[in-house]
Write a protein that holds these residues in place. Structure first.
Motif, PDB file in Angstrom:
ATOM      1  N   UNK A 155       0.804  -1.224   0.000  1.00 51.98           N
ATOM      2  CA  UNK A 155       0.000   0.000   0.000  1.00 51.98           C
ATOM      3  C   UNK A 155       0.837   1.274   0.000  1.00 51.98           C
ATOM      4  N   UNK A 156       2.117   1.172   0.300  1.00 49.15           N
ATOM      5  CA  UNK A 156       2.971   2.350   0.367  1.00 49.15           C
ATOM      6  C   UNK A 156       3.593   2.612  -1.012  1.00 49.15           C
ATOM      7  N   UNK A 157       3.240   3.736  -1.651  1.00 49.93           N
ATOM      8  CA  UNK A 157       3.766   4.019  -2.992  1.00 49.93           C
ATOM      9  C   UNK A 157       5.290   4.083  -3.052  1.00 49.93           C
ATOM     10  N   UNK A 202      -4.248  -3.160  -1.298  1.00 48.31           N
ATOM     11  CA  UNK A 202      -4.862  -3.487  -0.013  1.00 48.31           C
ATOM     12  C   UNK A 202      -5.181  -4.982   0.021  1.00 48.31           C
ATOM     13  N   UNK A 203      -5.489  -5.474   1.208  1.00 44.66           N
ATOM     14  CA  UNK A 203      -5.729  -6.899   1.376  1.00 44.66           C
ATOM     15  C   UNK A 203      -6.930  -7.414   0.611  1.00 44.66           C
ATOM     16  N   UNK A 204      -7.996  -6.649   0.577  1.00 46.30           N
ATOM     17  CA  UNK A 204      -9.200  -7.081  -0.144  1.00 46.30           C
ATOM     18  C   UNK A 204      -8.922  -7.184  -1.638  1.00 46.30           C
ATOM     19  N   UNK A 205      -8.186  -6.217  -2.190  1.00 50.80           N
ATOM     20  CA  UNK A 205      -7.866  -6.263  -3.609  1.00 50.80           C
ATOM     21  C   UNK A 205      -6.939  -7.441  -3.918  1.00 50.80           C
ATOM     22  N   UNK A 206      -6.041  -7.765  -2.996  1.00 48.28           N
ATOM     23  CA  UNK A 206      -5.157  -8.919  -3.197  1.00 48.28           C
ATOM     24  C   UNK A 206      -5.980 -10.195  -3.357  1.00 48.28           C
ATOM     25  N   UNK A 207      -6.963 -10.383  -2.491  1.00 46.87           N
ATOM     26  CA  UNK A 207      -7.810 -11.577  -2.579  1.00 46.87           C
ATOM     27  C   UNK A 207      -8.680 -11.546  -3.826  1.00 46.87           C
ATOM     28  N   UNK A 208      -9.194 -10.376  -4.175  1.00 45.98           N
ATOM     29  CA  UNK A 208      -9.983 -10.261  -5.406  1.00 45.98           C
ATOM     30  C   UNK A 208      -9.134 -10.640  -6.620  1.00 45.98           C
ATOM     31  N   UNK A 209      -7.874 -10.190  -6.656  1.00 47.50           N
ATOM     32  CA  UNK A 209      -7.021 -10.531  -7.783  1.00 47.50           C
ATOM     33  C   UNK A 209      -6.719 -12.034  -7.786  1.00 47.50           C
ATOM     34  N   UNK A 216      -7.969  -2.394   4.769  1.00 46.33           N
ATOM     35  CA  UNK A 216      -9.102  -3.315   4.563  1.00 46.33           C
ATOM     36  C   UNK A 216      -8.888  -4.665   5.217  1.00 46.33           C
ATOM     37  N   UNK A 217      -7.921  -5.427   4.773  1.00 49.49           N
ATOM     38  CA  UNK A 217      -7.532  -6.689   5.418  1.00 49.49           C
ATOM     39  C   UNK A 217      -6.024  -6.653   5.589  1.00 49.49           C
ATOM     40  N   UNK A 258      -2.129  -8.165   6.212  1.00 51.82           N
ATOM     41  CA  UNK A 258      -1.413  -9.236   5.546  1.00 51.82           C
ATOM     42  C   UNK A 258      -1.645 -10.604   6.160  1.00 51.82           C
ATOM     43  N   UNK A 259      -1.771 -10.676   7.475  1.00 54.66           N
ATOM     44  CA  UNK A 259      -2.011 -11.970   8.124  1.00 54.66           C
ATOM     45  C   UNK A 259      -3.375 -12.536   7.724  1.00 54.66           C
ATOM     46  N   UNK A 260      -4.376 -11.664   7.625  1.00 52.93           N
ATOM     47  CA  UNK A 260      -5.703 -12.121   7.192  1.00 52.93           C
ATOM     48  C   UNK A 260      -5.663 -12.605   5.745  1.00 52.93           C
ATOM     49  N   UNK A 261      -4.925 -11.901   4.911  1.00 50.31           N
ATOM     50  CA  UNK A 261      -4.775 -12.310   3.513  1.00 50.31           C
ATOM     51  C   UNK A 261      -4.101 -13.680   3.451  1.00 50.31           C
ATOM     52  N   UNK A 262      -3.033 -13.849   4.181  1.00 52.86           N
ATOM     53  CA  UNK A 262      -2.311 -15.120   4.203  1.00 52.86           C
ATOM     54  C   UNK A 262      -3.217 -16.257   4.676  1.00 52.86           C
ATOM     55  N   UNK A 263      -3.971 -16.003   5.712  1.00 50.57           N
ATOM     56  CA  UNK A 263      -4.887 -17.024   6.248  1.00 50.57           C
ATOM     57  C   UNK A 263      -5.901 -17.456   5.183  1.00 50.57           C
TER      58      UNK A 263
END
Length: 151
Positions: A18-20, A44-51, A77-78, A80-85
């Motif tokens: 998220x950091x440019x 963001x985490x939500x976009x990572x999962x959407x992708x 949004x989410x 990194x740990x939530x995304x990984x899970x």
């Protein structure tokens, strides 16, 4: 947000950052290390999962799984740990290589990352030369040396 058009034979890198400034530093480090793989950047985490799961704004993306996910922890949004899970909870992405790439040196974050199935935990150095070297090493290993099972 892919950098270029991707084909199924290419080893795509998914950068979740998220950091440019860190995004730009990472992309420059790939370039400096002659890593020319397509890089998809999500912020963001939500976009990572959407992708990853080809849904929402990314429902029409080519059916390509990344060779490696570089995952920041402190995301909107989410986290990194939530995304990984969620990545590890899905059969299709259970064995997808995920490298946590973060500024956190917290023992709890490191332990939790590995408990949730991270393949590697890399702390971002503050020195740009060291950062470029580490990104080069990470890219070389996960894109060239590491062997993944065929899906």
């Amino acid at each position: 947000m892919g950098v270029k058009k991707m084909s199924a034979s290419e080893k795509v890198i998914l950068l979740v950052e998220d950091n440019p400034d860190d995004e730009a530093l990472t992309l420059r480090a790939f370039e400096k290390n002659h890593i020319r793989n397509p890089v998809v950047v999500v912020r963001d985490g939500a976009e990572a999962l959407d992708w990853l799961f080809a849904r929402g704004a990314h429902a029409d993306r080519p059916p390509i799984d990344p060779q490696v996910v570089l995952l920041d922890l402190k995301l909107p949004k989410l986290n990194g740990m939530e995304v990984l899970q969620r990545i590890r909870a899905e059969e299709r992405t259970r064995f997808l290589p995920v490298v946590i790439l973060t500024s956190s040196r917290e023992d709890q974050d490191i332990a939790t990352g590995y408990q949730l199935g991270a393949n590697s935990y890399v702390v971002k150095p503050t020195d740009s030369k060291k950062f470029a070297q580490i990104i080069g090493d990470v890219g070389y290993y996960w894109l060239t040396v590491n062997q993944r099972p065929q899906s």
